[in-house]
Design a protein around this motif. Structure first.
Motif, short mmCIF file in Angstrom:
data_model
loop_
_atom_site.label_atom_id
_atom_site.label_comp_id
_atom_site.label_asym_id
_atom_site.label_seq_id
_atom_site.Cartn_x
_atom_site.Cartn_y
_atom_site.Cartn_z
N GLU A 159 7.56 -9.61 -0.93
CA GLU A 159 6.71 -8.61 -1.57
C GLU A 159 6.25 -7.56 -0.57
O GLU A 159 6.18 -6.36 -0.89
N ASP B 225 1.54 -4.55 -8.41
CA ASP B 225 1.81 -5.07 -7.08
C ASP B 225 0.62 -4.82 -6.16
O ASP B 225 -0.42 -4.30 -6.58
N ALA C 278 9.05 -5.19 -0.10
CA ALA C 278 9.21 -4.31 -1.25
C ALA C 278 8.16 -3.22 -1.29
O ALA C 278 8.40 -2.15 -1.86
N LEU D 15 6.59 -10.77 -7.26
CA LEU D 15 7.78 -9.95 -7.10
C LEU D 15 8.68 -10.06 -8.32
O LEU D 15 9.26 -9.05 -8.75
#
Length: 533
Positions: free
Chosen positions: A326, A437, A329, A502
């Motif tokens: 994560e 997120d 990302a 994720l």
């Protein structure tokens, strides 16, 4: 030369447990393995490799088993006690965050009802002492309305403050610093009568509202990021449980025999200091959110330590890998501002779900941890809205004068509230944690909190007019809201139960861009500052 070759090649066949013994037993091992597995080698006599007597292998194995079992068995209770002790850290974190978080929201929402007449008399007496004449009744009611309504207004300010606080200070420190507003409001409440100032009550209600606005957003964020994947929903639902607990305890403390009397109402309003002190004395001993430490601050060592304390085990490699993915990302992305969420097409479905379901929760007319991990988020939301629609429709249709109808109507009201607690009240609070997120989560909670407090203010302002205009059909608009919430959830909200953050982000990316490639892939484990202001 055959014997030495055989003796050398068989060293790898030794049991790893046998290699720690003395050299005499190690010398027997190769010869025994050679004789057992390569008879062609042992059949050729050699002076350099004499045939050694074969030891009784079964007896050796039995002896080792007997020697190891008591040692392993003796360690089991100690290991279990160690894990049980460490496993309590997550429970203590939930309690410490909740007692000074959403508990304060429910408690301060509830205790203001008991001293209504006493505070109104204090307002009139204060005005009389200042001007020599009493304050008209409609102005007394106006001041009292301001005292009540400043609480959601402060909550709105607190919701706007929660995002920047969570980014700059972290989740845990934000909850700790938030108690400054609690202490200040308690001092204002406690000394308002001695100072002869009802303005201190007004300011105190504003500050305690700010505190509630911050905690209502930061607490579920902190708990959702700290909980393991399989308990994330149940832990996040504790925010609703602490809210209900605060409302109940506020009603109990506010009765006349405790702090609801005409002389004790300043102490009743100032009693919000007790939960704040409890949080200040317990929360510093507990870990920060591991995701904040790793993804936002890039502190892998602190993240690993916090994760081990929260899980009660040293084996957290899988969860660390998931957080590393994560973090990769989110590489190169700064913290989102609240208005940026509405401009990003990649967050379109998330923002729409947050607005629709958050509005439905506040406008439906009204907090079970075990069910959320079994049934799922979508199932509880749809089921709760449908049940609320059903019970509300029955209540609306009960307009006859049959003697047993009032009992059925009261049962429908309780069933309506129970359905609200099972569905929208418990599940909606976790949506901002799971649908966004790490870079967008604080801004999402700002939007969610601002929406909640604005809707709460509007409902409180407009409900008397709705009740006067619709009379027995009071529930009809709320039933329409429940139907819309159930339909939207069934059609547009993806299930997030049992998925990593994720995986949820990738699924939402596919839903927002159905004709494009999947979401961001692994781009390396660089240390980033993903949520800088």
């Amino acid at each position: 030369m055959a014997a030495p070759l055989c003796n050398t090649s068989q060293r790898g066949l030794l049991n790893p447990a046998d290699r720690g013994g003395n050299r005499g037993s190690e010398a027997k091992g190769p010869a025994e393995g050679c004789s057992a597995r390569r008879p062609s080698c042992t059949s050729s006599p050699s002076a350099h490799a004499p045939r050694l007597p074969r030891p009784t292998a079964p007896k050796v194995c039995e002896d080792r088993t007997l020697q190891r079992r008591p040692l392993f068995a003796s360690r089991l209770p100690a290991l279990r006690r160690f894990r049980q002790t460490q496993g309590r850290i997550l429970f203590l974190t939930v309690c410490a965050a909740g007692i000074g978080g959403t508990f304060q929201f429910g408690y301060n929402l509830s205790i203001i009802n008991a001293p209504t007449l006493h505070v109104q008399e204090f307002i009139n007496e204060t005005w009389l002492a200042r001007t020599g004449r009493p304050l008209p009744d409609h102005l007394v009611l106006l001041v009292w309305s301001l005292i009540v309504s400043l609480y959601p207004l402060g909550g709105l300010f607190g919701a706007l403050l929660a995002g920047p606080l969570a980014i700059t200070l972290g989740r845990k420190k934000s909850l700790l610093v938030n108690n400054v507003f609690v202490v200040a409001s308690a001092v204002l409440f406690g000394f308002s009568r001695e100072a002869g100032s009802f303005e201190m009550i007004l300011l105190g209600r504003l500050l305690v509202g700010v505190s509630a606005g911050v905690s209502m957003n930061v607490q579920p964020m902190y708990l959702g990021e700290s909980a393991p994947q399989e308990l994330r929903g149940a832990v996040a639902m504790t925010s609703a449980i602490f809210t209900a607990l605060g409302i109940m305890l506020g009603q109990v403390v506010g009765i006349r025999e405790f702090l609801g009397g005409p002389q004790a109402w300043p102490l009743l309003l100032a009693s919000c200091l007790v939960p704040g002190v409890l949080q200040l004395s317990t929360l510093p001993l507990l870990p920060e959110s591991p995701r904040y430490l790793l993804i936002d601050r890039g502190d892998a060592e602190a993240c690993l330590a916090a994760l081990r304390r929260l899980r009660g085990t040293q084996d957290v490699a899988a969860e660390m890998r998931e957080m590393e993915e994560e973090r990769a990302a989110c590489r190169g992305r700064c913290a989102r501002r609240p208005w940026e969420l509405f401009q990003d097409r990649a967050l379109r479905r998330q923002v729409m779900s947050l607005v629709v379901l958050g509005s439905a929760m506040e406008l439906c007319g009204n907090d079970s941890c075990a069910a959320i991990e079994r049934v799922g988020r979508r199932g509880l939301l749809v089921g709760g809205d449908c049940l609320m629609t059903f019970w509300g429709a029955i209540f609306t249709c009960l307009q006859t004068s049959v003697p047993w109808v009032p009992y059925l109507a009261m049962s429908c009201i309780f069933a309506f509230i129970l359905s609200f607690g099972i569905g929208p009240a418990g599940v909606t609070g976790i949506l901002a944690t799971e649908l966004f997120d790490q870079t967008a989560r604080p801004a999402a909670y700002v939007v969610c909190g601002a929406l909640m407090w604005a809707m709460l203010f509007l409902v409180g302002l407009g409900f008397p007019f709705i009740m006067e205009g619709l009379s027995h059909f009071l529930y009809v608009p709320f039933l329409g809201v429940c139907v819309c919430g159930a339909v939207y959830t069934g059609l547009f909200l993806p299930e997030t139960k049992g998925k990593t953050f994720l995986e949820i982000s990738e699924e939402l990316h596919r839903l927002n861009f159905p004709r494009r490639a999947p979401g961001p892939a692994w781009r390396g484990p660089e240390v980033i500052q993903s949520t800088e202001l």
